[in-house]
Enzyme design. Structure first.
Site, PDB file in Angstrom:
ATOM      1  CG  ASP A   1      -1.721   1.261   1.351  1.00  0.00           C
ATOM      2  OD1 ASP A   1      -2.420   1.585   0.387  1.00  0.00           O
ATOM      3  OD2 ASP A   1      -1.635   1.922   2.400  1.00  0.00           O
TER       4      ASP A   1
ATOM      5  CG  ASP B   1      -3.078   1.257   7.058  1.00  0.00           C
ATOM      6  OD1 ASP B   1      -3.824   0.303   6.773  1.00  0.00           O
ATOM      7  OD2 ASP B   1      -3.375   2.448   6.828  1.00  0.00           O
TER       8      ASP B   1
ATOM      9  CG  ASP C   1      -4.057  -1.331   3.195  1.00  0.00           C
ATOM     10  OD1 ASP C   1      -4.490  -0.825   2.161  1.00  0.00           O
ATOM     11  OD2 ASP C   1      -3.235  -0.771   3.933  1.00  0.00           O
TER      12      ASP C   1
END
Length: 725
Positions: free
Chosen positions: A406, A619, A623
């Site tokens: 991410d 995190d 996600d």
């Protein structure tokens, strides 16, 4: 047709006292017993790690019913797992085992030397008696306990072999077998205990008391009696007792024990701190946010203990094969006696050879080879602030071929800042930059998106009066809208104005989107702000944001390539231009930009189809679906995030990017260690069995080879405790 609700499942960990000896045949029998309890869905028992992990259906059974079922098999339950396994009791037991090993050696040497010197037979047999009694005590105890569970294990093999040697007039060989067997057993218990003590030592890093402010005075209070909202004081050099937020003061905190960060972290008012860390400088007043049992370090210890009870695939396979393998060794031994005797061979030499074969074929080294390595790896990771949530994930980390990151909060700082506020020149003339920002902050105040937080933060910095917003709505990955001051304010990206408002006529949309493109080419994330009222939709202006790449991101990517990661991808809901700029800066292979949350999951699925073993690093909050979809989910910043601890397979307790290569490096190192251990274990068995069948070897050589390989794989696995990446 009525929809059947899925059962509500819970998982409990029951801390049990160690039973049996080397093998886990007794644990398998207990697993079968617990699976017969109505409502139990899954069971994982290990006497080696002194834990039973049971998944059960709520309403059908309960944790107390499960505990009663454990006690029904005469297995003791530890009521205080924090004190029992690795502290006074275990150390005392280890010392007792070591003393028994010493007495076994003394008795064996006495019998051998007395025989060499033609001394009194009574003295020689007394020495061997001591050796057999103390050397076989724990093995016999373990064999009997396993037989009571309806199983056989390695302990029984060793006891039978030693008694067999004694029965044919080879007491020294039997005594030597029991001495080396008990010695390697003691070393094995020490190795496993050390890997567990590496985590238990974290408990000692947390003080038992806190200096709590009560009516302006400092009062010493046990940490279990400190409540959320209380304020305590720490001075330079003090250990922080509980999780909290700095209420006043400034200083630096050494968080290495929890997050693995090598550099002390500056702390000021509003910053989060964690129990078990050390205040290096400055006096801090800290408001408690979690009670002692809920602190980050307590959760870390609990999760690692649960991880150690969840076996790796290799260990599960070996444990399943232990029982049939032991039975096969007994059958081989019987055949090695019966066939030669039927062919006319002498009984004594035939029986001696069969006992030698039994010892050589015993799988002690095979059984200990996996837990010695995997438990050490889990403990090593915990000491570095890397939490593997099971042995399975340690092995999985070794197989990863592709990694997806991410962007925001992972590769970048996640500290998004508003950099530009532009009012459209041909728009509403009375609107100022501050006016546009206050309208945007009114809408964004209802959102948790990182751009929204940056907008609200900028408005607070300027001390703006932010109006109220009503009827807030969000279009995931596109934008938001809400009613402010009798109008609807829209804030969104290109996709928002091209889909959500595609049927509306928007005044100024073309120059607005052109300006977005210009800002994006500068590496800034940008959104358009528009007002909808009775006259239609009008673009008021646009906002631009920036986020900085984390220090060390490029070096981290390079380390991943050196470890053999073939493909690295960045996933983001941000626009393509901003994403490409960051990807070029850190060395990413592929960029998937402007992704909605569900599109991230689809992208991970496609990567799994292409590369098979894919890790997702995020995190742990936004996600979560992608982390669950990947072969291995890795969440950063788990020290303060409950979602990360529950969602990911591996949790990095801090935000140190260098720990990401550590995860895959430790996995690969563990896989190599397992390969070496299994090669040693099976190689020793094959070499000795082959030699015995072809030429024959003395029983003492088989004993040394068997026990030596067991000790060797234990010590080799223990080396992982020192892994630093």
């Amino acid at each position: 047709m009525a929809v059947t609700e899925p059962p509500s499942l819970s998982t409990c960990t029951v801390h049990i006292e160690r039973r049996g000896g080397r093998g886990e045949a007794g644990a398998r029998a207990l697993e079968r017993h617990l699976r017969d309890v109505p409502g139990v869905h899954d069971v994982d028992v290990s006497f080696r790690t002194e834990s039973a992990r049971i998944t059960y259906e709520e309403g059908v059974t309960s944790e107390e019913t499960i505990r009663d079922a454990v006690r029904d098999r005469d297995v003791s339950i530890q009521d205080d797992p924090d004190a029992a396994p690795d502290d006074v009791t275990s150390r005392s037991e280890l010392r007792r085992e070591a003393a028994f090993v010493g007495l076994t050696l003394l008795g064996m040497v006495t019998g051998l030397v007395t025989g060499w010197l033609d001394g009194p037979g009574l003295l020689a047999w007394s020495g061997y008696g001591v050796a057999y009694a103390f050397g076989g005590w724990y093995g016999l105890k373990g064999a009997v306990e396993t037989l009571r569970h309806g199983a056989v294990d390695i302990d029984l093999l060793m006891i039978v072999a030693a008694l067999g040697a004694l029965s044919i007039g080879a007491p020294f060989e039997g005594a030597m077998l029991l001495f080396l067997f008990s010695l390697s057993n003691t070393l094995q218990h020490y190795a496993i205990g050390r890997s567990r003590r590496a985590i238990k030592s974290l408990v000692e890093m947390r003080p038992d008391e806190a200096q709590v402010l009560r009516d302006g005075e400092e009062v010493t209070v046990p940490i279990d009696d400190v409540a959320v909202g209380d304020v305590f004081v720490v001075r330079p050099g003090d250990k922080i007792p509980l999780d909290g937020v700095v209420a006043s003061g400034e200083g630096t905190v050494d968080q290495a024990s929890l997050t693995g960060e090598s550099v002390p972290v500056p702390k000021e008012s509003g910053d989060e701190v964690f129990g078990g860390t050390i205040n290096e400088s400055g006096s801090l007043e800290i408001e408690v946010t979690r009670q002692a049992h809920e602190s980050a370090i307590s959760r870390l210890i609990d999760m690692v203990e649960r991880a150690q009870s969840e076996k790796a695939p290799t260990q599960r396979l070996i444990d399943r094969l232990e029982q049939p393998y032991v039975i096969a060794v007994f059958a081989l031994t019987v055949a090695a006696i019966a066939i030669p005797l039927a062919l006319g061979s002498a009984f004594t030499s035939t029986f001696y050879r069969a006992m030698t074969l039994m010892v050589a074929a015993s799988p002690c080294a095979v059984i200990i080879s996996t837990p010695a390595a995997v438990l050490s790896a889990i403990a090593s990771g915990g000491r570095q602030g890397v939490l593997f949530k099971g042995g399975e994930h340690v092995e999985t980390a070794a197989t990863i071929d592709a990694v997806a990151f991410d962007k925001t909060g992972t590769l970048t700082q996640g500290d998004t800042r508003l950099t530009d506020v532009f009012v459209r020149e041909t728009g509403v003339e009375s609107l100022t930059d501050d006016g546009l920002l206050s309208l945007a902050a009114a809408v964004q105040g209802r959102s948790e998106h990182h751009l929204a937080r940056a907008t609200v933060g900028a408005a607070e910095e300027r001390s703006l009066d932010v109006p109220d917003a009503q009827r807030f709505q969000s279009a995931a990955g596109k934008g938001v809208r809400a009613d402010v001051e009798a109008s609807t304010i829209h804030i969104g990206n290109r996709s928002y104005f091209g889909t959500v408002l595609e049927d509306a006529t928007i005044d100024g949309v073309e120059p607005g989107l052109d300006r977005l493109q210009t800002l994006e080419s500068e590496g800034k994330t940008s959104v358009v702000v528009a007002r909808e009222d009775g006259d239609g939709v009008t673009v008021l202006g646009w906002l631009a944001f920036t986020d900085t790449v984390r220090p060390g991101a490029a070096e981290m990517i390079e380390e991943l390539r050196e470890l053999g990661i073939e493909h690295i991808v960045m996933l983001t809901g941000d626009n393509e231009r901003v994403a490409q700029r960051i990807a070029e800066e850190v060395g990413i292979d592929e960029v998937q930009a402007e992704l909605l949350p569900e599109a991230k999951v689809a992208t991970i699925e496609a990567l799994v189809d292409e590369h098979e073993n894919v890790a997702m690093v995020g995190d742990g909050v936004n996600d979560a679906p992608a982390l669950a979809t990947a072969t291995l989910g890795v969440a950063m910043g788990g020290a303060g995030t409950d979602v990360a601890l529950e969602t990911a397979d591996v949790v990095l307790m801090g935000d140190d990017l260098s720990k990401i290569p550590y995860v895959f490096g430790l996995g690969r190192k563990t896989r190599r260690t397992l390969a070496v251990n299994l090669a040693i274990a099976f190689g020793a068995i094959a070499l000795m069995v082959g030699t015995i069948l072809l030429w024959g070897i003395p029983l003492p050589i088989a004993v040394i080879g068997h026990e030596g390989s067991t000790v060797l794989v234990s010590l080799n696995g223990l080396r992982l405790l020192g892994f630093r990446g």
